[in-house]
Design an enzyme around this catalytic site. Structure first.
Site, PDB file in Angstrom:
ATOM      1  CG  ASP A 122     -33.846 -55.767-111.877  1.00 34.99           C
ATOM      2  OD1 ASP A 122     -32.984 -55.096-112.470  1.00 34.99           O
ATOM      3  OD2 ASP A 122     -35.077 -55.486-111.928  1.00 34.99           O
ATOM      4  CB  ILE A 123     -37.641 -54.319-108.218  1.00 32.97           C
ATOM      5  CG1 ILE A 123     -38.824 -54.346-107.277  1.00 32.97           C
ATOM      6  CG2 ILE A 123     -37.887 -53.406-109.396  1.00 32.97           C
ATOM      7  CD1 ILE A 123     -39.042 -53.034-106.524  1.00 32.97           C
ATOM      8  CG  ASN A 127     -28.510 -51.803-120.006  1.00 31.30           C
ATOM      9  OD1 ASN A 127     -28.036 -52.458-120.935  1.00 31.30           O
ATOM     10  ND2 ASN A 127     -29.565 -52.201-119.327  1.00 31.30           N
ATOM     11  N   GLY A 186     -29.951 -47.929-122.968  1.00 27.52           N
ATOM     12  CA  GLY A 186     -31.126 -48.351-122.208  1.00 27.52           C
ATOM     13  C   GLY A 186     -30.993 -48.152-120.710  1.00 27.52           C
ATOM     14  CD  GLN A 187     -26.844 -45.565-116.889  1.00 27.35           C
ATOM     15  OE1 GLN A 187     -26.153 -45.130-117.825  1.00 27.35           O
ATOM     16  NE2 GLN A 187     -26.441 -45.527-115.635  1.00 27.35           N
ATOM     17  CG  HIS A 230     -27.251 -50.584-112.735  1.00 27.41           C
ATOM     18  ND1 HIS A 230     -27.417 -49.228-112.949  1.00 27.41           N
ATOM     19  CD2 HIS A 230     -28.044 -51.200-113.628  1.00 27.41           C
ATOM     20  CE1 HIS A 230     -28.272 -49.042-113.932  1.00 27.41           C
ATOM     21  NE2 HIS A 230     -28.671 -50.228-114.372  1.00 27.41           N
ATOM     22  CG  HIS A 274     -28.584 -55.358-115.655  1.00 29.50           C
ATOM     23  ND1 HIS A 274     -29.905 -55.317-115.264  1.00 29.50           N
ATOM     24  CD2 HIS A 274     -28.283 -54.100-116.068  1.00 29.50           C
ATOM     25  CE1 HIS A 274     -30.388 -54.095-115.429  1.00 29.50           C
ATOM     26  NE2 HIS A 274     -29.419 -53.324-115.920  1.00 29.50           N
TER      27      HIS A 274
HETATM   28  P1  AMP Z   1     -31.091 -50.058-116.292  1.00 29.75           P
HETATM   29  O1  AMP Z   1     -32.308 -50.015-117.172  1.00 29.75           O
HETATM   30  O2  AMP Z   1     -29.923 -50.770-116.895  1.00 29.75           O
HETATM   31  O3  AMP Z   1     -30.747 -48.687-115.784  1.00 29.75           O
HETATM   32  O4  AMP Z   1     -31.490 -50.975-115.064  1.00 29.75           O
HETATM   33  C1  AMP Z   1     -32.153 -50.504-113.928  1.00 29.75           C
HETATM   34  C2  AMP Z   1     -32.708 -51.723-113.246  1.00 29.75           C
HETATM   35  O5  AMP Z   1     -33.072 -51.376-111.936  1.00 29.75           O
HETATM   36  C3  AMP Z   1     -33.970 -52.303-113.929  1.00 29.75           C
HETATM   37  O6  AMP Z   1     -33.715 -53.652-114.322  1.00 29.75           O
HETATM   38  C4  AMP Z   1     -35.028 -52.192-112.829  1.00 29.75           C
HETATM   39  O7  AMP Z   1     -35.922 -53.293-112.825  1.00 29.75           O
HETATM   40  C5  AMP Z   1     -34.177 -52.146-111.569  1.00 29.75           C
HETATM   41  N1  AMP Z   1     -34.795 -51.504-110.408  1.00 29.75           N
HETATM   42  C6  AMP Z   1     -35.464 -50.327-110.379  1.00 29.75           C
HETATM   43  N2  AMP Z   1     -35.857 -50.044-109.119  1.00 29.75           N
HETATM   44  C7  AMP Z   1     -35.414 -51.063-108.342  1.00 29.75           C
HETATM   45  C8  AMP Z   1     -35.496 -51.354-106.934  1.00 29.75           C
HETATM   46  N3  AMP Z   1     -36.119 -50.536-106.072  1.00 29.75           N
HETATM   47  N4  AMP Z   1     -34.952 -52.513-106.476  1.00 29.75           N
HETATM   48  C9  AMP Z   1     -34.324 -53.345-107.332  1.00 29.75           C
HETATM   49  N5  AMP Z   1     -34.197 -53.123-108.654  1.00 29.75           N
HETATM   50  C10 AMP Z   1     -34.729 -52.004-109.165  1.00 29.75           C
END
Ligand code: AMP
Ligand code: ZN
Length: 115
Positions: free
Chosen positions: A31-32, A88, A94-95, A101, A103
């Site tokens: 995760d970024i 999520n 909170g998606q 995906h 986590h």
């Molecule tokens: P959610 O809020 O459950 O939809 O999670 C989306 C996740 O994607 C968040 O934890 C972000 O930090 C992560 N995210 C967004 N952009 C990127 C990216 N380019 N590379 C890796 N993770 C990302």
């Protein structure tokens, strides 16, 4: 592949990521914006919007996703200390990225209930 989907582009290698696992059906990457010392996202290569959009025939794929999370946890050395798997779903869930995906979070004591 769904156009303009961030995670479809990551799965296709069009947007870079720190990959930790990849096979024909699943990709896992860091995760970024990590919410824990270890924070991995596992996605199906198939574009599925969320858990709410799952179809009956996605059952095997979701089983693979969970089993891959288990294996990634072993490979990262967090299987014994423990981890949290989160999906999520939708607005109240909170998606923010609308490609399903999982986590995988670890490396600290998690609290409950989640925020
Ligand atoms: P959610 O809020 O459950 O939809 O999670 C989306 C996740 O994607 C968040 O934890 C972000 O930090 C992560 N995210 C967004 N952009 C990127 C990216 N380019 N590379 C890796 N993770 C990302
Ligand atoms: Zn997608």
């Amino acid at each position: 592949m769904s156009e303009n989907c961030l995670f479809c582009k990551i799965a296709a290698g069009e947007i870079p990521s720190t990959e930790v696992y990849s096979d024909e059906h699943i990709v896992a990457f860091r995760d970024i914006s990590p919410a824990a010392p270890q924070h991995i996202l596992l996605i199906p290569r198939k574009h599925i919007q969320s858990v709410a959009a799952l179809a009956e025939q996605d059952g095997e794929l979701m089983g693979k996703l969970l089993l891959t999370a288990k294996q990634v946890a072993i490979d990262l050395g967090i299987a014994e200390s423990g981890y949290r798997c989160v999906l999520n779903t939708g607005e109240d869930g909170g998606q923010t990225v609308h490609h399903l995906h999982l986590h995988l979070l670890a490396g600290r004591q998690m609290s409950w209930p989640p925020g």
